[in-house]
Structures are given as C-alpha cells and as structure tokens.
Design a protein around this motif. Sequence first.
Motif, PDB file in Angstrom:
ATOM      1  N   GLN A   1      -4.511  27.989 -23.002  1.00 44.90           N
ATOM      2  CA  GLN A   1      -4.867  28.548 -24.308  1.00 44.90           C
ATOM      3  C   GLN A   1      -5.647  27.533 -25.149  1.00 44.90           C
ATOM      4  OE1 GLN A   1      -0.842  29.661 -25.304  1.00 44.90           O
ATOM      5  NE2 GLN A   1      -1.247  31.837 -24.917  1.00 44.90           N
ATOM      6  N   THR A   2      -5.251  26.266 -25.054  1.00 43.67           N
ATOM      7  CA  THR A   2      -5.998  25.226 -25.757  1.00 43.67           C
ATOM      8  C   THR A   2      -7.423  25.127 -25.226  1.00 43.67           C
ATOM      9  OG1 THR A   2      -3.992  23.943 -26.198  1.00 43.67           O
ATOM     10  CG2 THR A   2      -6.089  22.757 -26.281  1.00 43.67           C
ATOM     11  N   GLN A   3      -7.546  25.152 -23.895  1.00 51.03           N
ATOM     12  CA  GLN A   3      -8.873  25.074 -23.288  1.00 51.03           C
ATOM     13  C   GLN A   3      -9.708  26.298 -23.630  1.00 51.03           C
ATOM     14  OE1 GLN A   3     -10.221  22.370 -21.383  1.00 51.03           O
ATOM     15  NE2 GLN A   3     -11.983  23.601 -22.016  1.00 51.03           N
ATOM     16  N   LEU A   4      -9.073  27.469 -23.674  1.00 52.95           N
ATOM     17  CA  LEU A   4      -9.785  28.693 -24.034  1.00 52.95           C
ATOM     18  C   LEU A   4     -10.380  28.582 -25.438  1.00 52.95           C
ATOM     19  CD1 LEU A   4     -10.523  31.666 -23.372  1.00 52.95           C
ATOM     20  CD2 LEU A   4      -8.348  32.304 -24.463  1.00 52.95           C
ATOM     21  N   ASN A   5      -9.590  28.092 -26.380  1.00 51.19           N
ATOM     22  CA  ASN A   5     -10.078  27.937 -27.754  1.00 51.19           C
ATOM     23  C   ASN A   5     -11.247  26.957 -27.820  1.00 51.19           C
ATOM     24  OD1 ASN A   5      -8.130  29.707 -28.740  1.00 51.19           O
ATOM     25  ND2 ASN A   5      -6.647  28.066 -29.129  1.00 51.19           N
ATOM     26  N   GLU A   6     -11.126  25.845 -27.110  1.00 50.76           N
ATOM     27  CA  GLU A   6     -12.196  24.847 -27.118  1.00 50.76           C
ATOM     28  C   GLU A   6     -13.466  25.391 -26.473  1.00 50.76           C
ATOM     29  OE1 GLU A   6     -10.625  21.428 -25.198  1.00 50.76           O
ATOM     30  OE2 GLU A   6      -9.250  20.911 -26.840  1.00 50.76           O
ATOM     31  N   THR A   7     -13.304  26.137 -25.389  1.00 50.90           N
ATOM     32  CA  THR A   7     -14.469  26.682 -24.684  1.00 50.90           C
ATOM     33  C   THR A   7     -15.159  27.750 -25.523  1.00 50.90           C
ATOM     34  OG1 THR A   7     -13.356  26.242 -22.573  1.00 50.90           O
ATOM     35  CG2 THR A   7     -15.264  27.709 -22.517  1.00 50.90           C
ATOM     36  N   GLN A   8     -14.360  28.570 -26.210  1.00 47.89           N
ATOM     37  CA  GLN A   8     -14.941  29.598 -27.077  1.00 47.89           C
ATOM     38  C   GLN A   8     -15.760  28.968 -28.196  1.00 47.89           C
ATOM     39  OE1 GLN A   8     -11.302  31.669 -28.065  1.00 47.89           O
ATOM     40  NE2 GLN A   8     -11.804  33.385 -26.697  1.00 47.89           N
ATOM     41  N   LYS A   9     -15.237  27.905 -28.800  1.00 48.22           N
ATOM     42  CA  LYS A   9     -15.968  27.210 -29.857  1.00 48.22           C
ATOM     43  C   LYS A   9     -17.261  26.613 -29.320  1.00 48.22           C
ATOM     44  CE  LYS A   9     -11.869  26.001 -32.564  1.00 48.22           C
ATOM     45  NZ  LYS A   9     -11.000  24.883 -33.042  1.00 48.22           N
ATOM     46  N   SER A  10     -17.197  26.060 -28.106  1.00 43.79           N
ATOM     47  CA  SER A  10     -18.384  25.470 -27.505  1.00 43.79           C
ATOM     48  C   SER A  10     -19.452  26.529 -27.254  1.00 43.79           C
ATOM     49  CB  SER A  10     -18.002  24.770 -26.196  1.00 43.79           C
ATOM     50  OG  SER A  10     -19.134  24.226 -25.559  1.00 43.79           O
ATOM     51  N   CYS A  11     -19.034  27.702 -26.798  1.00 48.00           N
ATOM     52  CA  CYS A  11     -19.996  28.778 -26.530  1.00 48.00           C
ATOM     53  C   CYS A  11     -20.639  29.277 -27.824  1.00 48.00           C
ATOM     54  CB  CYS A  11     -19.299  29.930 -25.814  1.00 48.00           C
ATOM     55  SG  CYS A  11     -18.912  29.584 -24.074  1.00 48.00           S
ATOM     56  N   GLN A  12     -19.847  29.329 -28.893  1.00 45.99           N
ATOM     57  CA  GLN A  12     -20.377  29.794 -30.171  1.00 45.99           C
ATOM     58  C   GLN A  12     -21.440  28.846 -30.735  1.00 45.99           C
ATOM     59  OE1 GLN A  12     -16.819  30.196 -32.503  1.00 45.99           O
ATOM     60  NE2 GLN A  12     -16.163  32.069 -31.463  1.00 45.99           N
TER      61      GLN A  12
ATOM     62  N   GLN B   1     -24.347  23.872 -19.106  1.00 45.27           N
ATOM     63  CA  GLN B   1     -22.937  23.822 -19.517  1.00 45.27           C
ATOM     64  C   GLN B   1     -22.512  25.151 -20.137  1.00 45.27           C
ATOM     65  OE1 GLN B   1     -20.739  21.054 -19.155  1.00 45.27           O
ATOM     66  NE2 GLN B   1     -19.245  22.648 -19.644  1.00 45.27           N
ATOM     67  N   LYS B   2     -23.400  25.762 -20.918  1.00 45.57           N
ATOM     68  CA  LYS B   2     -23.092  27.054 -21.525  1.00 45.57           C
ATOM     69  C   LYS B   2     -22.840  28.114 -20.456  1.00 45.57           C
ATOM     70  CE  LYS B   2     -25.104  30.718 -24.347  1.00 45.57           C
ATOM     71  NZ  LYS B   2     -26.325  31.184 -25.059  1.00 45.57           N
ATOM     72  N   ASP B   3     -23.670  28.122 -19.429  1.00 41.83           N
ATOM     73  CA  ASP B   3     -23.493  29.083 -18.334  1.00 41.83           C
ATOM     74  C   ASP B   3     -22.139  28.878 -17.645  1.00 41.83           C
ATOM     75  OD1 ASP B   3     -24.587  31.123 -16.434  1.00 41.83           O
ATOM     76  OD2 ASP B   3     -24.346  29.460 -15.031  1.00 41.83           O
ATOM     77  N   TYR B   4     -21.797  27.606 -17.423  1.00 43.89           N
ATOM     78  CA  TYR B   4     -20.492  27.296 -16.817  1.00 43.89           C
ATOM     79  C   TYR B   4     -19.356  27.751 -17.732  1.00 43.89           C
ATOM     80  CZ  TYR B   4     -16.474  24.411 -15.478  1.00 43.89           C
ATOM     81  OH  TYR B   4     -15.217  23.976 -15.148  1.00 43.89           O
ATOM     82  N   ASN B   5     -19.475  27.459 -19.026  1.00 43.46           N
ATOM     83  CA  ASN B   5     -18.409  27.791 -19.971  1.00 43.46           C
ATOM     84  C   ASN B   5     -18.188  29.294 -20.078  1.00 43.46           C
ATOM     85  OD1 ASN B   5     -17.928  25.126 -20.531  1.00 43.46           O
ATOM     86  ND2 ASN B   5     -19.059  25.099 -22.477  1.00 43.46           N
ATOM     87  N   GLN B   6     -19.265  30.070 -20.027  1.00 44.94           N
ATOM     88  CA  GLN B   6     -19.122  31.522 -20.121  1.00 44.94           C
ATOM     89  C   GLN B   6     -18.369  32.085 -18.906  1.00 44.94           C
ATOM     90  OE1 GLN B   6     -23.265  32.572 -20.728  1.00 44.94           O
ATOM     91  NE2 GLN B   6     -22.963  32.821 -22.942  1.00 44.94           N
ATOM     92  N   LYS B   7     -18.642  31.523 -17.742  1.00 39.04           N
ATOM     93  CA  LYS B   7     -17.898  31.959 -16.552  1.00 39.04           C
ATOM     94  C   LYS B   7     -16.453  31.449 -16.608  1.00 39.04           C
ATOM     95  CE  LYS B   7     -22.069  32.067 -13.713  1.00 39.04           C
ATOM     96  NZ  LYS B   7     -22.847  31.410 -12.628  1.00 39.04           N
ATOM     97  N   LEU B   8     -16.297  30.245 -17.170  1.00 41.27           N
ATOM     98  CA  LEU B   8     -14.960  29.679 -17.306  1.00 41.27           C
ATOM     99  C   LEU B   8     -14.095  30.534 -18.223  1.00 41.27           C
ATOM    100  CD1 LEU B   8     -12.937  27.342 -16.856  1.00 41.27           C
ATOM    101  CD2 LEU B   8     -14.006  26.177 -18.798  1.00 41.27           C
ATOM    102  N   LEU B   9     -14.673  31.066 -19.285  1.00 36.85           N
ATOM    103  CA  LEU B   9     -13.918  31.913 -20.216  1.00 36.85           C
ATOM    104  C   LEU B   9     -13.245  33.069 -19.501  1.00 36.85           C
ATOM    105  CD1 LEU B   9     -16.230  32.182 -23.377  1.00 36.85           C
ATOM    106  CD2 LEU B   9     -13.988  31.094 -23.225  1.00 36.85           C
TER     107      LEU B   9
END
Length: 281
Positions: free
Chosen positions: A23-34, A79-87
């Motif tokens: 959940q912590t990683q999800l929040n951080e990844t969402q912020k990064s994507c935004q 990194q954005k492409d990776y993060n979107q798949k990671l989400l």
Amino acid sequence: MELESLSPNLLRPVLENRLSKLQTQLNETQKSCQKAFAGRIRIAQKQGHPDFYLVTDRGSLEGQYIPRSKLTLIKQLIQKDYNQKLLTLLQKEISALQKYLQVTHNCKAITELYTKLCPVRRNHIKPVTLTNEQYSLKWQSVEYQGHPFASDTPEYQTARGEKVRSKSEVIIADTLTRHHIPYRYEYPLKITKGSQALTIYPDFLCLNVHTRQEFLWEHFGMMDDPDYAQKTTSKLRLLQENGILPGRNLILTMETQNAPLSTRVLEKIIKEFFENAEGSV
C-alpha cells in the motif's frame, strides 16, 4: 512427534507486513505517475541502436523524435511506463491479500471453527489444529527418561520441583516457567558422530507454542576453565554436524566467574525466540 495434523496458520503477520508495504508503494507510485511528463515513449531499433519517440496521441504510433541528449526525459518516460504497469500488479496483489485475510478471518478461521464450538461439541471432536494450550499440554505430557544424577550431585530445585545441576539452570528453568514456555529438562536426543549413534542430553528442549518450533537450549557455565571450554567447542561442533545450529534451533548461554548469567540477556532471548507476532509469549 506429530501432535496435530495441521499446524497453525502463521501467515497473518507476514501478509499484513507485505500488505502495508504494498500500500505504501502503491501510494508512492501513484504520486510518481501523476507528476510524470505527459505522453508515452516508443522505442524503435534502427541499425542496432534504439531511437526514442514521444507519443502524445492515444492509439497512435507516431511520435516526436527525442534526441539522446535528452536522456533525463527518456528515463522519466521509461520509468513512467514501468510505473503504470506496476500499479496494476500492486492493486491486484493488494486485493488478493485483503480478500485472503478476510475469508480466513485474519488466518484464524480453522482454529476458530473449533474454539467457537460449545464445550460439549469440543469434547467429542479431534481438531486438525490444536489451541496453543492443548498443544502445550500434549507436548509436555510426553514421558521420557532424562540423564541420571550421580549420588553426590549437588541438588538444585526449580520452582516446579525439578532437580537440575546448577543455580544457573534453576534461573533459566524458572524464567521459562514464568513466561509459560514449555520445556523438557535433559530430554534424550539421538545424534550421530561419524558412523556412531549417540544419545545426548541437552540442558533444555523448549517449545515456541505459537510456531510449534522446538529449540535446544544449552548453558555452558564454566567457560573460564580451559578443559571445559575445549569440551564445549567439541560439543558445539558435534551439534552443528547434526544440523543443530545457533540461532536456528539452538540457543546458547555462557558464563564465567567474572561474567555470570545475565537475567537481562535471558529476557532478550525469550523475546527473540518465543514471543509471537502479537508480542506475547
């Protein structure tokens, strides 16, 4: 010795820890994507070298060429492409863990199936998983013949009336009893030395009733005696050759005349080896 056909479900603290980190990683990844640069990157191989394009139109493969001099932008888009798949993966795993914890009543469903029954029904059932109290009683009810005492052995008695060989063993035994940790004093253990079968009598065999794991506890009380220290080294090597390893299934305490057994150390050992995930022993 098999006392129950299905050991307790010990996944709850592990899964809860994993869920918290997800959940912590999800929040951080969402912020990064935004915060990420708009658009996506397309990579085309030309003459064995990658060319990078910024694509801003949905569904289009066309894009604006990004020169290699803009390496920071390239990295951000990849990194954005990776993060979107990671989400997507993070959300799937979080959902699966939450559902598992829910349907298993936080990993307690099978145990509670028995404990929530009325006493009459419980008296006629053999549960696949015992309560900690049931397991402890069965474990301690095993009969065995310990190492015999010589007639001239000094007598030291524990709080529960057992005869042991030293004051330090009284302290260890009474500490275990005070923390409600089941133990057997000088329980015979079969090991091998080369091709020879041996029976040894470790000071204590202790049980973590929450995990059902057994630990040997050896106390060496005269480590300032060179002969005693040499015998201790040989004994430890023999135990290790039989898969009995410090920190895994072997607890060690030692003392000398100038460095007696520390009760503070005993309390730390109890906490490390016998405390469950909820912080009780």
